[in-house]
Design a protein around this motif. Structure first.
Motif, PDB file in Angstrom:
ATOM      1  N   HIS A 234       2.338  -2.708  -9.463  1.00  0.00           N
ATOM      2  CA  HIS A 234       3.511  -3.462  -9.906  1.00  0.00           C
ATOM      3  C   HIS A 234       4.044  -4.339  -8.769  1.00  0.00           C
ATOM      4  O   HIS A 234       4.315  -5.541  -8.952  1.00  0.00           O
ATOM      5  CB  HIS A 234       4.591  -2.490 -10.370  1.00  0.00           C
ATOM      6  N   ALA A 235       4.184  -3.771  -7.586  1.00  0.00           N
ATOM      7  CA  ALA A 235       4.675  -4.536  -6.438  1.00  0.00           C
ATOM      8  C   ALA A 235       3.720  -5.667  -6.073  1.00  0.00           C
ATOM      9  O   ALA A 235       4.150  -6.737  -5.629  1.00  0.00           O
ATOM     10  CB  ALA A 235       4.872  -3.606  -5.243  1.00  0.00           C
ATOM     11  N   ALA A 236       2.431  -5.438  -6.267  1.00  0.00           N
ATOM     12  CA  ALA A 236       1.432  -6.434  -5.889  1.00  0.00           C
ATOM     13  C   ALA A 236       1.335  -7.588  -6.876  1.00  0.00           C
ATOM     14  O   ALA A 236       1.045  -8.722  -6.480  1.00  0.00           O
ATOM     15  CB  ALA A 236       0.070  -5.755  -5.753  1.00  0.00           C
ATOM     16  N   TRP A 237       1.581  -7.322  -8.183  1.00  0.00           N
ATOM     17  CA  TRP A 237       1.312  -8.303  -9.225  1.00  0.00           C
ATOM     18  C   TRP A 237       2.537  -9.015  -9.775  1.00  0.00           C
ATOM     19  O   TRP A 237       2.409 -10.089 -10.377  1.00  0.00           O
ATOM     20  CB  TRP A 237       0.578  -7.619 -10.393  1.00  0.00           C
ATOM     21  N   CYS A 238       3.706  -8.460  -9.636  1.00  0.00           N
ATOM     22  CA  CYS A 238       4.861  -8.932 -10.411  1.00  0.00           C
ATOM     23  C   CYS A 238       5.837  -9.804  -9.627  1.00  0.00           C
ATOM     24  O   CYS A 238       6.933 -10.098 -10.117  1.00  0.00           O
ATOM     25  CB  CYS A 238       5.595  -7.739 -11.020  1.00  0.00           C
ATOM     26  N   ALA A 279       6.194   2.139  -2.350  1.00  0.00           N
ATOM     27  CA  ALA A 279       5.068   1.214  -2.304  1.00  0.00           C
ATOM     28  C   ALA A 279       5.406  -0.010  -1.459  1.00  0.00           C
ATOM     29  O   ALA A 279       4.600  -0.471  -0.637  1.00  0.00           O
ATOM     30  CB  ALA A 279       4.680   0.796  -3.724  1.00  0.00           C
ATOM     31  N   ALA A 280       6.611  -0.545  -1.651  1.00  0.00           N
ATOM     32  CA  ALA A 280       7.031  -1.707  -0.870  1.00  0.00           C
ATOM     33  C   ALA A 280       7.146  -1.364   0.617  1.00  0.00           C
ATOM     34  O   ALA A 280       6.760  -2.158   1.487  1.00  0.00           O
ATOM     35  CB  ALA A 280       8.351  -2.248  -1.399  1.00  0.00           C
ATOM     36  N   LEU A 281       7.659  -0.179   0.922  1.00  0.00           N
ATOM     37  CA  LEU A 281       7.744   0.264   2.311  1.00  0.00           C
ATOM     38  C   LEU A 281       6.361   0.375   2.937  1.00  0.00           C
ATOM     39  O   LEU A 281       6.156  -0.057   4.089  1.00  0.00           O
ATOM     40  CB  LEU A 281       8.427   1.633   2.377  1.00  0.00           C
ATOM     41  N   ARG A 282       5.425   0.956   2.206  1.00  0.00           N
ATOM     42  CA  ARG A 282       4.079   1.146   2.733  1.00  0.00           C
ATOM     43  C   ARG A 282       3.487  -0.187   3.204  1.00  0.00           C
ATOM     44  O   ARG A 282       2.948  -0.295   4.314  1.00  0.00           O
ATOM     45  CB  ARG A 282       3.188   1.791   1.659  1.00  0.00           C
ATOM     46  N   PHE A 283       3.577  -1.221   2.377  1.00  0.00           N
ATOM     47  CA  PHE A 283       2.954  -2.487   2.743  1.00  0.00           C
ATOM     48  C   PHE A 283       3.811  -3.292   3.716  1.00  0.00           C
ATOM     49  O   PHE A 283       3.273  -4.033   4.550  1.00  0.00           O
ATOM     50  CB  PHE A 283       2.621  -3.284   1.484  1.00  0.00           C
ATOM     51  N   ALA A 284       5.112  -3.148   3.647  1.00  0.00           N
ATOM     52  CA  ALA A 284       5.961  -3.802   4.637  1.00  0.00           C
ATOM     53  C   ALA A 284       5.651  -3.275   6.039  1.00  0.00           C
ATOM     54  O   ALA A 284       5.559  -4.046   7.011  1.00  0.00           O
ATOM     55  CB  ALA A 284       7.429  -3.581   4.292  1.00  0.00           C
ATOM     56  N   LEU A 285       5.457  -1.961   6.153  1.00  0.00           N
ATOM     57  CA  LEU A 285       5.231  -1.368   7.468  1.00  0.00           C
ATOM     58  C   LEU A 285       3.823  -1.613   7.983  1.00  0.00           C
ATOM     59  O   LEU A 285       3.633  -1.863   9.184  1.00  0.00           O
ATOM     60  CB  LEU A 285       5.532   0.128   7.412  1.00  0.00           C
ATOM     61  N   THR A 286       2.806  -1.533   7.116  1.00  0.00           N
ATOM     62  CA  THR A 286       1.452  -1.825   7.602  1.00  0.00           C
ATOM     63  C   THR A 286       1.332  -3.290   7.997  1.00  0.00           C
ATOM     64  O   THR A 286       0.684  -3.631   8.993  1.00  0.00           O
ATOM     65  CB  THR A 286       0.386  -1.455   6.556  1.00  0.00           C
ATOM     66  N   ARG A 287       1.970  -4.167   7.242  1.00  0.00           N
ATOM     67  CA  ARG A 287       1.952  -5.584   7.615  1.00  0.00           C
ATOM     68  C   ARG A 287       2.709  -5.819   8.924  1.00  0.00           C
ATOM     69  O   ARG A 287       2.297  -6.654   9.735  1.00  0.00           O
ATOM     70  CB  ARG A 287       2.545  -6.437   6.494  1.00  0.00           C
ATOM     71  N   ARG A 302      -2.990 -13.239   9.110  1.00  0.00           N
ATOM     72  CA  ARG A 302      -1.938 -12.224   9.114  1.00  0.00           C
ATOM     73  C   ARG A 302      -1.052 -12.398   7.881  1.00  0.00           C
ATOM     74  O   ARG A 302      -0.798 -13.508   7.419  1.00  0.00           O
ATOM     75  CB  ARG A 302      -1.088 -12.351  10.380  1.00  0.00           C
ATOM     76  N   LYS A 303      -0.571 -11.273   7.350  1.00  0.00           N
ATOM     77  CA  LYS A 303       0.258 -11.296   6.150  1.00  0.00           C
ATOM     78  C   LYS A 303       1.706 -10.987   6.504  1.00  0.00           C
ATOM     79  O   LYS A 303       1.986 -10.123   7.340  1.00  0.00           O
ATOM     80  CB  LYS A 303      -0.289 -10.311   5.116  1.00  0.00           C
ATOM     81  N   ASP A 304       2.615 -11.671   5.844  1.00  0.00           N
ATOM     82  CA  ASP A 304       4.037 -11.629   6.174  1.00  0.00           C
ATOM     83  C   ASP A 304       4.678 -10.307   5.743  1.00  0.00           C
ATOM     84  O   ASP A 304       4.736 -10.006   4.551  1.00  0.00           O
ATOM     85  CB  ASP A 304       4.733 -12.803   5.492  1.00  0.00           C
ATOM     86  N   PRO A 305       5.204  -9.509   6.677  1.00  0.00           N
ATOM     87  CA  PRO A 305       5.880  -8.263   6.292  1.00  0.00           C
ATOM     88  C   PRO A 305       7.105  -8.505   5.419  1.00  0.00           C
ATOM     89  O   PRO A 305       7.449  -7.667   4.577  1.00  0.00           O
ATOM     90  CB  PRO A 305       6.277  -7.642   7.630  1.00  0.00           C
ATOM     91  N   LEU A 306       7.783  -9.641   5.611  1.00  0.00           N
ATOM     92  CA  LEU A 306       9.013  -9.894   4.862  1.00  0.00           C
ATOM     93  C   LEU A 306       8.751 -10.066   3.377  1.00  0.00           C
ATOM     94  O   LEU A 306       9.658  -9.851   2.565  1.00  0.00           O
ATOM     95  CB  LEU A 306       9.718 -11.138   5.419  1.00  0.00           C
ATOM     96  N   ARG A 311      10.578  -7.386  -1.645  1.00  0.00           N
ATOM     97  CA  ARG A 311      10.297  -6.512  -2.789  1.00  0.00           C
ATOM     98  C   ARG A 311      11.080  -5.208  -2.661  1.00  0.00           C
ATOM     99  O   ARG A 311      11.617  -4.681  -3.643  1.00  0.00           O
ATOM    100  CB  ARG A 311       8.793  -6.217  -2.866  1.00  0.00           C
ATOM    101  N   LEU A 312      11.128  -4.685  -1.441  1.00  0.00           N
ATOM    102  CA  LEU A 312      11.865  -3.446  -1.197  1.00  0.00           C
ATOM    103  C   LEU A 312      13.342  -3.625  -1.536  1.00  0.00           C
ATOM    104  O   LEU A 312      13.956  -2.745  -2.167  1.00  0.00           O
ATOM    105  CB  LEU A 312      11.683  -3.024   0.257  1.00  0.00           C
ATOM    106  N   GLU A 313      13.906  -4.734  -1.150  1.00  0.00           N
ATOM    107  CA  GLU A 313      15.316  -5.005  -1.480  1.00  0.00           C
ATOM    108  C   GLU A 313      15.511  -5.066  -2.992  1.00  0.00           C
ATOM    109  O   GLU A 313      16.513  -4.567  -3.516  1.00  0.00           O
ATOM    110  CB  GLU A 313      15.755  -6.308  -0.829  1.00  0.00           C
TER     111      GLU A 313
END
Length: 327
Positions: A234-238, A279-287, A302-306, A311-313
């Motif tokens: 959902h976080a990845a597609w929407c 899910a949003a935290l996981r990718f924000a932190l790895t990025r 490189r991919k933007d953590p923001l 999404r997390l917000e």
């Protein structure tokens, strides 16, 4: 996918010769992604008519002892009719080989394209394919802990540190400081679990129109909550790529497609807002970690953590929990 290690033509030809796939005719490095080195390989094929494969060298975030789980899972799902690439075993029947201490595998190439602006019809198909994959893996004997789970989120946050996160953006550091302990404290237990993909972004799905022709890049697959897998997807597609715009039509279609195959339990549905925050935290932190640590000379974007901070917000706002409510 990416290219961190550069291999000469003779080395690549010798490596491909260890598989019964014909002679190497061309090879091209693939720049997208962040964890492995990848090449698109073309050979003469077993019958001389030509064949294409993906050659992967595992660089980091993947342990060699985990490869039998990942690669056997591909074979398992492919045998059960899922649109998943087979692992090409070498001439001795091995799933992977070692080259200069690094594991290398050859994977079947599947046709299709990764969409950059998905439609609701495509999101619906991806939801169905995700649920079908989870059910098809029900009798897969492998078990693997989620190495990118909550303990890793904590480690990444600590390694980046408040100062490192603030260098990306001061508001991002504040968001992580607020959300990480809150999500960890309320993480649900006892929900249905099994083998999940855990990384089903649009670039890990191949499509022709609204047909899913390939689910790829299973290198974060693990044993975890089914609903968390849906939350990651959902976080990845929407959202737009930068995370600034949420698309309710994609959200509704994705969840509807999933539930056509595997209906969510009331407890899973209630947990989805929190799982999406995770899910949003996981990718924000790895990025964030990658942003700070990616070598300057690596052939990788490189991919933007923001993008996942936004999404997390969104998920953290109680007013948005309704996107996961039953239709």
């Amino acid at each position: 996918m990416a290219v961190y290690t550069h291999l000469g033509a003779e080395v690549l030809a010798g490596l491909v010769a260890e598989f019964d796939v014909g002679e190497l005719t061309s090879v091209k490095g693939i720049a997208e992604g962040i964890s492995n080195s990848n090449w698109l390989v073309e050979t003469t094929g077993q019958d001389g008519s030509g064949a294409r494969f993906i050659l992967t060298m595992y660089e980091f975030r993947i342990e060699v002892e985990d490869l039998p789980f990942f690669l056997s899972l591909l074979d398992h799902l492919s045998a059960r009719g899922c649109p998943v690439p087979r692992t090409i075993h070498d001439r001795q029947g091995q799933l992977f080989r070692l080259l200069d201490g690094k594991a290398v595998a050859l994977i079947e190439f599947l046709s299709g394209v990764s969409v950059s602006a998905p439609t609701p019809g495509q999101a619906h198909a991806v939801g169905r394919a995700l649920a079908q994959m989870q059910l098809a893996a029900a009798d897969f004997p492998g078990v693997r802990e989620n190495a990118m789970g909550r303990a890793e989120w904590q480690r990444l946050a600590q390694e980046c540190g408040p100062a490192g996160l603030a260098e990306i953006d001061p508001g991002f550091a504040e968001l992580v400081a607020r959300e990480l302990p809150a999500v960890l404290a309320d993480w649900p237990e006892g929900l249905p679990r099994g083998t999940i993909h855990a990384d089903l972004f649009p670039d890990n799905v191949l499509m022709l129109g609204t047909q899913v022709t390939g689910l790829i890049d299973f290198y974060f697959a693990c044993t975890d909550l089914f609903a968390y897998d849906l939350a990651v997807t959902h976080a990845a597609w929407c959202f737009s790529n930068d995370g600034k715009h949420f698309d309710p039509a994609l959200s509704a279609a994705l969840i509807a497609g999933y539930e056509e195959v595997r209906p969510l339990s009331p407890a899973e549905r209630a947990a989805l807002p929190l799982l999406a925050r995770g899910a949003a935290l996981r990718f924000a932190l790895t990025r964030a970690w990658d942003w700070v640590n990616t070598p300057a000379d690596a052939l990788v974007t490189r991919k933007d953590p923001l993008a996942f901070g936004r999404r997390l917000e969104f998920y953290a706002d109680p007013a948005n929990a309704a996107v996961f409510a039953a239709a």
